[in-house]
Design a protein around this motif. Structure first.
Motif, PDB file in Angstrom:
ATOM      1  N   LEU A  80      64.571 -27.585  76.863  1.00 58.36           N
ATOM      2  CA  LEU A  80      63.675 -28.445  76.082  1.00 58.36           C
ATOM      3  C   LEU A  80      62.790 -27.625  75.150  1.00 58.36           C
ATOM      4  O   LEU A  80      62.545 -28.019  74.003  1.00 58.36           O
ATOM      5  CB  LEU A  80      62.825 -29.295  77.024  1.00 58.36           C
ATOM      6  CG  LEU A  80      63.574 -30.367  77.818  1.00 58.36           C
ATOM      7  CD1 LEU A  80      62.659 -31.043  78.815  1.00 58.36           C
ATOM      8  CD2 LEU A  80      64.184 -31.408  76.872  1.00 58.36           C
ATOM      9  N   GLN A  81      62.319 -26.484  75.634  1.00 61.73           N
ATOM     10  CA  GLN A  81      61.483 -25.640  74.778  1.00 61.73           C
ATOM     11  C   GLN A  81      62.277 -25.024  73.635  1.00 61.73           C
ATOM     12  O   GLN A  81      61.758 -24.861  72.531  1.00 61.73           O
ATOM     13  CB  GLN A  81      60.807 -24.549  75.612  1.00 61.73           C
ATOM     14  CG  GLN A  81      59.721 -25.074  76.553  1.00 61.73           C
ATOM     15  CD  GLN A  81      58.608 -25.778  75.808  1.00 61.73           C
ATOM     16  OE1 GLN A  81      58.708 -26.974  75.510  1.00 61.73           O
ATOM     17  NE2 GLN A  81      57.556 -25.065  75.499  1.00 61.73           N
ATOM     18  N   VAL A  82      63.538 -24.709  73.889  1.00 60.35           N
ATOM     19  CA  VAL A  82      64.412 -24.225  72.803  1.00 60.35           C
ATOM     20  C   VAL A  82      64.581 -25.319  71.758  1.00 60.35           C
ATOM     21  O   VAL A  82      64.605 -25.050  70.544  1.00 60.35           O
ATOM     22  CB  VAL A  82      65.780 -23.779  73.360  1.00 60.35           C
ATOM     23  CG1 VAL A  82      66.790 -23.574  72.231  1.00 60.35           C
ATOM     24  CG2 VAL A  82      65.627 -22.492  74.160  1.00 60.35           C
ATOM     25  N   GLY A  83      64.680 -26.568  72.210  1.00 62.71           N
ATOM     26  CA  GLY A  83      64.762 -27.690  71.280  1.00 62.71           C
ATOM     27  C   GLY A  83      63.516 -27.804  70.416  1.00 62.71           C
ATOM     28  O   GLY A  83      63.602 -28.058  69.201  1.00 62.71           O
ATOM     29  N   ILE A  84      62.338 -27.623  71.028  1.00 63.56           N
ATOM     30  CA  ILE A  84      61.081 -27.650  70.269  1.00 63.56           C
ATOM     31  C   ILE A  84      61.048 -26.517  69.253  1.00 63.56           C
ATOM     32  O   ILE A  84      60.674 -26.701  68.088  1.00 63.56           O
ATOM     33  CB  ILE A  84      59.873 -27.550  71.229  1.00 63.56           C
ATOM     34  CG1 ILE A  84      59.683 -28.855  71.999  1.00 63.56           C
ATOM     35  CG2 ILE A  84      58.596 -27.202  70.466  1.00 63.56           C
ATOM     36  CD1 ILE A  84      59.236 -30.025  71.159  1.00 63.56           C
ATOM     37  N   ILE A  85      61.455 -25.327  69.692  1.00 67.53           N
ATOM     38  CA  ILE A  85      61.471 -24.164  68.796  1.00 67.53           C
ATOM     39  C   ILE A  85      62.428 -24.384  67.624  1.00 67.53           C
ATOM     40  O   ILE A  85      62.116 -24.053  66.474  1.00 67.53           O
ATOM     41  CB  ILE A  85      61.862 -22.896  69.587  1.00 67.53           C
ATOM     42  CG1 ILE A  85      60.741 -22.520  70.555  1.00 67.53           C
ATOM     43  CG2 ILE A  85      62.171 -21.731  68.651  1.00 67.53           C
ATOM     44  CD1 ILE A  85      61.098 -21.400  71.507  1.00 67.53           C
ATOM     45  N   ALA A  86      63.589 -24.979  67.905  1.00 68.38           N
ATOM     46  CA  ALA A  86      64.542 -25.262  66.840  1.00 68.38           C
ATOM     47  C   ALA A  86      63.971 -26.272  65.852  1.00 68.38           C
ATOM     48  O   ALA A  86      64.168 -26.145  64.630  1.00 68.38           O
ATOM     49  CB  ALA A  86      65.849 -25.793  67.445  1.00 68.38           C
ATOM     50  N   THR A  87      63.262 -27.266  66.356  1.00 70.64           N
ATOM     51  CA  THR A  87      62.629 -28.269  65.491  1.00 70.64           C
ATOM     52  C   THR A  87      61.566 -27.631  64.613  1.00 70.64           C
ATOM     53  O   THR A  87      61.433 -27.958  63.424  1.00 70.64           O
ATOM     54  CB  THR A  87      62.020 -29.397  66.338  1.00 70.64           C
ATOM     55  OG1 THR A  87      63.018 -29.940  67.199  1.00 70.64           O
ATOM     56  CG2 THR A  87      61.470 -30.508  65.454  1.00 70.64           C
ATOM     57  N   GLN A  88      60.796 -26.703  65.192  1.00 70.56           N
ATOM     58  CA  GLN A  88      59.789 -25.993  64.404  1.00 70.56           C
ATOM     59  C   GLN A  88      60.434 -25.110  63.342  1.00 70.56           C
ATOM     60  O   GLN A  88      59.963 -25.049  62.203  1.00 70.56           O
ATOM     61  CB  GLN A  88      58.903 -25.150  65.330  1.00 70.56           C
ATOM     62  CG  GLN A  88      57.961 -25.971  66.202  1.00 70.56           C
ATOM     63  CD  GLN A  88      57.167 -25.099  67.148  1.00 70.56           C
ATOM     64  OE1 GLN A  88      57.715 -24.242  67.831  1.00 70.56           O
ATOM     65  NE2 GLN A  88      55.859 -25.315  67.191  1.00 70.56           N
ATOM     66  N   SER A  89      61.505 -24.436  63.715  1.00 71.64           N
ATOM     67  CA  SER A  89      62.190 -23.546  62.773  1.00 71.64           C
ATOM     68  C   SER A  89      62.783 -24.313  61.605  1.00 71.64           C
ATOM     69  O   SER A  89      62.881 -23.795  60.490  1.00 71.64           O
ATOM     70  CB  SER A  89      63.298 -22.764  63.497  1.00 71.64           C
ATOM     71  OG  SER A  89      62.769 -21.978  64.551  1.00 71.64           O
ATOM     72  N   ALA A  90      63.154 -25.572  61.864  1.00 63.40           N
ATOM     73  CA  ALA A  90      63.711 -26.412  60.800  1.00 63.40           C
ATOM     74  C   ALA A  90      62.625 -27.012  59.914  1.00 63.40           C
ATOM     75  O   ALA A  90      62.934 -27.695  58.926  1.00 63.40           O
ATOM     76  CB  ALA A  90      64.566 -27.515  61.411  1.00 63.40           C
ATOM     77  N   GLY A  91      61.379 -26.780  60.253  1.00 60.09           N
ATOM     78  CA  GLY A  91      60.273 -27.290  59.452  1.00 60.09           C
ATOM     79  C   GLY A  91      59.925 -28.737  59.730  1.00 60.09           C
ATOM     80  O   GLY A  91      59.181 -29.353  58.958  1.00 60.09           O
ATOM     81  N   ASN A  92      60.429 -29.292  60.846  1.00 55.60           N
ATOM     82  CA  ASN A  92      60.159 -30.695  61.166  1.00 55.60           C
ATOM     83  C   ASN A  92      59.003 -30.877  62.153  1.00 55.60           C
ATOM     84  O   ASN A  92      58.696 -32.001  62.549  1.00 55.60           O
ATOM     85  CB  ASN A  92      61.417 -31.338  61.759  1.00 55.60           C
ATOM     86  CG  ASN A  92      62.571 -31.348  60.772  1.00 55.60           C
ATOM     87  OD1 ASN A  92      62.364 -31.546  59.570  1.00 55.60           O
ATOM     88  ND2 ASN A  92      63.783 -31.119  61.254  1.00 55.60           N
ATOM     89  N   LEU A  93      58.385 -29.769  62.546  1.00 49.55           N
ATOM     90  CA  LEU A  93      57.278 -29.829  63.487  1.00 49.55           C
ATOM     91  C   LEU A  93      56.345 -28.668  63.210  1.00 49.55           C
ATOM     92  O   LEU A  93      56.783 -27.551  62.949  1.00 49.55           O
ATOM     93  CB  LEU A  93      57.803 -29.767  64.933  1.00 49.55           C
ATOM     94  CG  LEU A  93      56.776 -29.853  66.061  1.00 49.55           C
ATOM     95  CD1 LEU A  93      56.038 -31.181  66.015  1.00 49.55           C
ATOM     96  CD2 LEU A  93      57.454 -29.673  67.417  1.00 49.55           C
TER      97      LEU A  93
END
Length: 246
Positions: free
Chosen positions: A104-117
């Motif tokens: 789940l934390q990897v998912g959050i990190i991926a979302t941040q890296s994509a600029g969506n969070l």
């Protein structure tokens, strides 16, 4: 028992106030507002104290660089860690829960890296590790009869700087910890476990229902998954323990 119940609900109210103060400030509060409760709480010099203080310092440093909803939601790890590392737990539960948290934390990190969070991957990792270490250090903590009340004098610079949210945040944390210490001395009910479940849940829920604070969907979903993992793990372990006794 009535007094303890009143203290419990007062602590929940303070959790709402503290979460709202952090949310309205958008995480922009002085670092000293986070450190004051840590200085007030700890009396004995030990390795656990050093870990606690350093972890609180790191968490406080991340607040201004991370989305406020993420900063509050990460505390739901407390009940999950309490369940996973309880005496009735086992390696299978620890492995599965750890895998869920990492995924789940990897998912959050991926979302941040994509600029969506908002925030960054580094801040997410720092907050996750710091909260885990804070839980570890507090699991070795016992109520102390004396505290460093002089630390509240550090509120004066924030008052001069007109940091209202910082003062409010620091005072609510001191109030919560004071009530928690008092409840831990009550032997006829496990208030510590109830507080561990309730405070992170109520604090984040206060952000969710607040019309002035935006809680991104990915953050809410991950928080809900963490909470569900803690609940399910606790339910399975309780049933397993009950079946062994019968």
């Amino acid at each position: 028992m009535l007094f303890a119940t009143c203290q419990f609900f007062a602590a929940l109210l303070l959790a709402v106030v503290g979460a709202r103060a952090l949310g309205l400030s958008e995480g922009d509060i002085p670092l000293i507002a986070v450190l004051i409760p840590a200085i007030w709480l700890v009396q004995q010099r030990s390795f656990a104290y050093a870990v606690f203080f350093i972890s609180v310092f790191i968490y406080g440093m991340t607040l201004a660089h991370q989305h406020v909803a993420l900063s509050v939601s990460i505390w739901i790890l407390f009940p999950l860690l309490m369940v996973v590392f309880s005496k009735r737990s086992n390696l299978v539960v620890v492995f599965i829960a750890s895998l869920i948290v990492v995924t789940l934390q990897v998912g959050i990190i991926a979302t941040q890296s994509a600029g969506n969070l908002g925030g960054s991957a580094a801040m997410t990792i720092c907050q996750t590790v710091s909260v885990i270490m804070i839980w570890w250090s507090t699991s070795h903590w016992k109520p102390q009869p004396v505290h460093r009340w002089w630390s509240l004098a550090l509120l004066i610079p924030m008052w001069l700087a007109q940091s209202v949210y910082g003062i409010l945040f620091a005072l609510t944390l001191v109030g919560i910890m004071s009530m928690l210490e008092s409840l831990l001395r009550v032997k006829d009910f496990n208030w510590g476990s109830l507080m561990c479940w309730s405070l992170p849940t109520v604090g984040f829920s206060a952000l969710v229902i607040s019309p002035n604070i935006d809680v991104p969907n990915p953050v809410f979903v991950v928080w809900l998954c963490f909470l569900a993992t803690a609940w399910v793990s606790d339910y399975i372990l309780q049933n397993f323990e009950y079946n062994e006794e019968t």
